[in-house]
Design an enzyme around this catalytic site. Structure first.
Site, mmCIF file in Angstrom:
data_model
loop_
_atom_site.group_PDB
_atom_site.id
_atom_site.type_symbol
_atom_site.label_atom_id
_atom_site.label_comp_id
_atom_site.label_asym_id
_atom_site.label_seq_id
_atom_site.Cartn_x
_atom_site.Cartn_y
_atom_site.Cartn_z
ATOM 1 N N SER A 183 39.076 48.539 22.868
ATOM 2 C CA SER A 183 40.115 49.307 23.567
ATOM 3 C C SER A 183 39.460 50.138 24.652
ATOM 4 O O SER A 183 38.497 50.855 24.389
ATOM 5 C CB SER A 183 40.824 50.258 22.607
ATOM 6 O OG SER A 183 41.468 49.564 21.584
ATOM 7 N N GLU A 217 38.152 55.435 26.364
ATOM 8 C CA GLU A 217 37.488 55.530 25.062
ATOM 9 C C GLU A 217 35.965 55.383 25.193
ATOM 10 O O GLU A 217 35.229 56.143 24.572
ATOM 11 C CB GLU A 217 38.082 54.455 24.134
ATOM 12 C CG GLU A 217 37.679 54.609 22.695
ATOM 13 C CD GLU A 217 38.084 53.424 21.851
ATOM 14 O OE1 GLU A 217 37.292 52.482 21.716
ATOM 15 O OE2 GLU A 217 39.198 53.444 21.300
ATOM 16 N N ARG A 241 38.754 58.678 17.411
ATOM 17 C CA ARG A 241 37.758 58.087 18.332
ATOM 18 C C ARG A 241 36.880 59.178 18.964
ATOM 19 O O ARG A 241 36.565 59.123 20.155
ATOM 20 C CB ARG A 241 38.426 57.282 19.442
ATOM 21 C CG ARG A 241 39.171 56.069 18.973
ATOM 22 C CD ARG A 241 38.249 55.024 18.348
ATOM 23 N NE ARG A 241 38.960 53.785 18.098
ATOM 24 C CZ ARG A 241 39.789 53.591 17.069
ATOM 25 N NH1 ARG A 241 39.984 54.533 16.182
ATOM 26 N NH2 ARG A 241 40.388 52.432 16.927
HETATM 27 N N1 EPU Z 1 51.088 46.144 22.518
HETATM 28 C C1 EPU Z 1 51.803 45.546 23.518
HETATM 29 N N2 EPU Z 1 51.114 44.893 24.497
HETATM 30 C C2 EPU Z 1 49.775 44.830 24.516
HETATM 31 C C3 EPU Z 1 49.038 45.457 23.514
HETATM 32 C C4 EPU Z 1 49.716 46.116 22.488
HETATM 33 O O1 EPU Z 1 53.012 45.591 23.525
HETATM 34 O O2 EPU Z 1 49.225 44.227 25.441
HETATM 35 C C5 EPU Z 1 51.788 46.774 21.405
HETATM 36 C C6 EPU Z 1 51.643 45.914 20.147
HETATM 37 O O3 EPU Z 1 52.621 44.941 20.059
HETATM 38 C C7 EPU Z 1 51.767 46.922 19.047
HETATM 39 C C8 EPU Z 1 51.173 48.172 19.648
HETATM 40 O O4 EPU Z 1 51.197 47.998 21.062
HETATM 41 O O5 EPU Z 1 53.102 47.159 18.736
HETATM 42 C C9 EPU Z 1 49.792 48.475 19.161
HETATM 43 O O6 EPU Z 1 48.921 47.379 19.405
HETATM 44 P P1 EPU Z 1 47.722 46.982 18.411
HETATM 45 O O7 EPU Z 1 48.227 46.880 17.013
HETATM 46 O O8 EPU Z 1 47.029 45.809 18.971
HETATM 47 O O9 EPU Z 1 46.772 48.246 18.391
HETATM 48 P P2 EPU Z 1 46.329 49.282 19.530
HETATM 49 O O10 EPU Z 1 47.045 50.563 19.288
HETATM 50 O O11 EPU Z 1 46.467 48.671 20.875
HETATM 51 C C10 EPU Z 1 44.425 50.352 18.103
HETATM 52 C C11 EPU Z 1 42.969 50.643 18.259
HETATM 53 C C12 EPU Z 1 42.137 49.391 18.063
HETATM 54 C C13 EPU Z 1 42.426 48.845 16.665
HETATM 55 C C14 EPU Z 1 43.923 48.585 16.525
HETATM 56 C C15 EPU Z 1 44.289 48.220 15.120
HETATM 57 C C16 EPU Z 1 42.773 52.517 19.758
HETATM 58 C C17 EPU Z 1 42.391 52.994 21.122
HETATM 59 N N3 EPU Z 1 42.703 51.201 19.547
HETATM 60 O O12 EPU Z 1 44.785 49.477 19.172
HETATM 61 O O13 EPU Z 1 40.779 49.775 18.109
HETATM 62 O O14 EPU Z 1 41.708 47.648 16.433
HETATM 63 O O15 EPU Z 1 44.668 49.796 16.821
HETATM 64 O O16 EPU Z 1 44.149 49.325 14.292
HETATM 65 O O17 EPU Z 1 43.110 53.341 18.897
HETATM 66 C C18 EPU Z 1 38.991 50.072 19.657
HETATM 67 O O18 EPU Z 1 39.092 51.281 19.419
HETATM 68 O O19 EPU Z 1 38.111 49.617 20.433
HETATM 69 C C19 EPU Z 1 39.920 49.164 19.030
HETATM 70 C C20 EPU Z 1 39.962 47.850 19.292
#
Ligand code: EPU
Length: 348
Positions: free
Chosen positions: A248, A344, A172
């Protein structure tokens, strides 16, 4: 300047930027201009009404928090066009102008028979903004499909072409968020889409969505992955057209191995991703959720109910209110886990 001059432009005074940022923050710009040709960027900045003023290049406004009125000129990137520029035995090279909508571009590449961007479907924003924060989702970062970009250096009006090394992509992150900040307007991006396509379908949410769909089961086609990504995003992430947000709000923090072990001893459920360098990336959404923030609000700024990493504008929130909420979350996560969360989006 005459109307036959392709670089002629219209400068609008005192324009609300509410429709130009996906948080829907109602900040105003002292001057506003839609740039429809690369030449307009430098031409506007030479106009005596705005010469010497700060400038703000706005793509889809999907990764920005406007904390105040902007006392300068906002340049809205409205350049359009997309085409196959070149192909060789290995890859297709596809170019899109910076103002093209990212998702529409991804859909067009698939429909045209150039797969490779399907994991990045439905990310809000424009093509020109994609390299700035090296957008990524579901196991793919834009940098892996990036060839080069063209940009106008605003001070000189010169066009530059930058390759991936010059863009210094990180998680990012890129040159344009650091040394290059406020210095360039990206005008077009070229992607290299390998002809030997291999699916990226191992991200748990995507694998699950594919398993449960008729089309996806057993055959990981670009279209099946695209459909799964769209379904997962629709289920978890708020549509900015309905509920203002910038995706995010924090990056997933990366901690060293010792810190990770200490945290995991306390929190066996901790969601983590080992990195090549031995460090460990943590799921910020999980940490925030665990601190009890999911669905909570401070005034009109709130934490999304289905994804704690996403902050939303429930209506009428200012940028300052969103930042106040962000700070409260950062404080809690730091106090409880000793982890510093980094925003971010770009804060203006
Ligand atoms: N989780 C929770 N509670 C929540 C949110 C997440 O427990 O409220 C847990 C989920 O269950 C999962 C883990 O955290 O085990 C990761 O969650 P998720 O797969 O939704 O992905 P993320 O790490 O929160 C990142 C990116 C997103 C991207 C997704 C999928 C960043 C900052 N964010 O989110 O990117 O869509 O992975 O690859 O790296 C963005 O950058 O704007 C964005 C949406």
């Amino acid at each position: 300047m005459s109307f036959s001059d392709p670089d002629s432009f219209v400068l609008v005074p005192d324009q609300s930027l509410r429709a130009y940022n996906t948080f829907g923050i109602d900040a105003r710009a002292r001057w506003f201009c839609r740039a429809q040709t690369p030449g307009q960027f430098a031409a506007v900045l030479r106009d005596p009404r705005v010469a010497g003023m700060p400038h703000l290049v706005l793509g889809g406004g999907s990764n920005i928090v406007l904390t105040r009125d902007f006392d300068g000129v906002a340049l809205h990137v409205a350049l359009t066009g997309k085409r196959l520029v070149h192909e060789d035995d290995e890859a297709w090279y596809v170019e899109a102008a910076a103002g093209e909508n990212w998702h529409a571009f991804v859909a067009w590449t698939l429909a045209s028979g150039f797969p490779g961007l399907e994991n990045l479907a439905l990310i809000p924003g424009t093509v020109g903004a994609a390299p700035i924060q090296n957008i990524g989702a579901y196991g793919l970062e834009m940098a892996e499909r990036f060839d080069s970009l063209r940009a106008v250096e605003l001070a000189s009006g010169e066009t530059v072409v930058l390759d991936a090394a010059q863009c210094r992509f990180g998680y990012r992150d890129s040159f344009f968020k650091r040394e290059g900040r406020d210095r360039f307007a990206i005008t077009a991006v070229t992607f290299r889409l390998p002809k030997r396509w291999t699916p990226r379908a191992d991200y748990a949410d995507i694998a699950r969505a594919m398993d449960s769909s008729e089309a996806g089961r057993g055959s990981a086609t670009p279209r099946a992955i695209f459909d799964a990504v769209v379904a997962v995003r629709r289920a978890k992430l708020p549509d900015p057209a309905v509920l203002g947000n910038a995706g995010s709000f924090f990056k997933n923090p990366v901690v060293d191995a010792a810190m990770f072990e200490a945290l995991r001893a306390r929190e066996p459920q901790l969601v983590s991703y080992p990195q090549a360098d031995g460090r460990v990336k943590l799921a910020a959404g999980w940490l925030i959720d665990r601190c009890g923030w999911k669905g909570r609000a401070m005034g009109a700024a709130a934490v999304h109910e289905r994804q704690a990493l996403v902050l939303v504008n429930r209506g009428g929130a200012t940028g300052a209110a969103i930042l106040a909420l962000a700070r409260a979350i950062q404080d809690d996560v730091r106090t409880r886990y000793g982890v510093q969360l980094e925003p971010e989006p770009i804060v203006v």
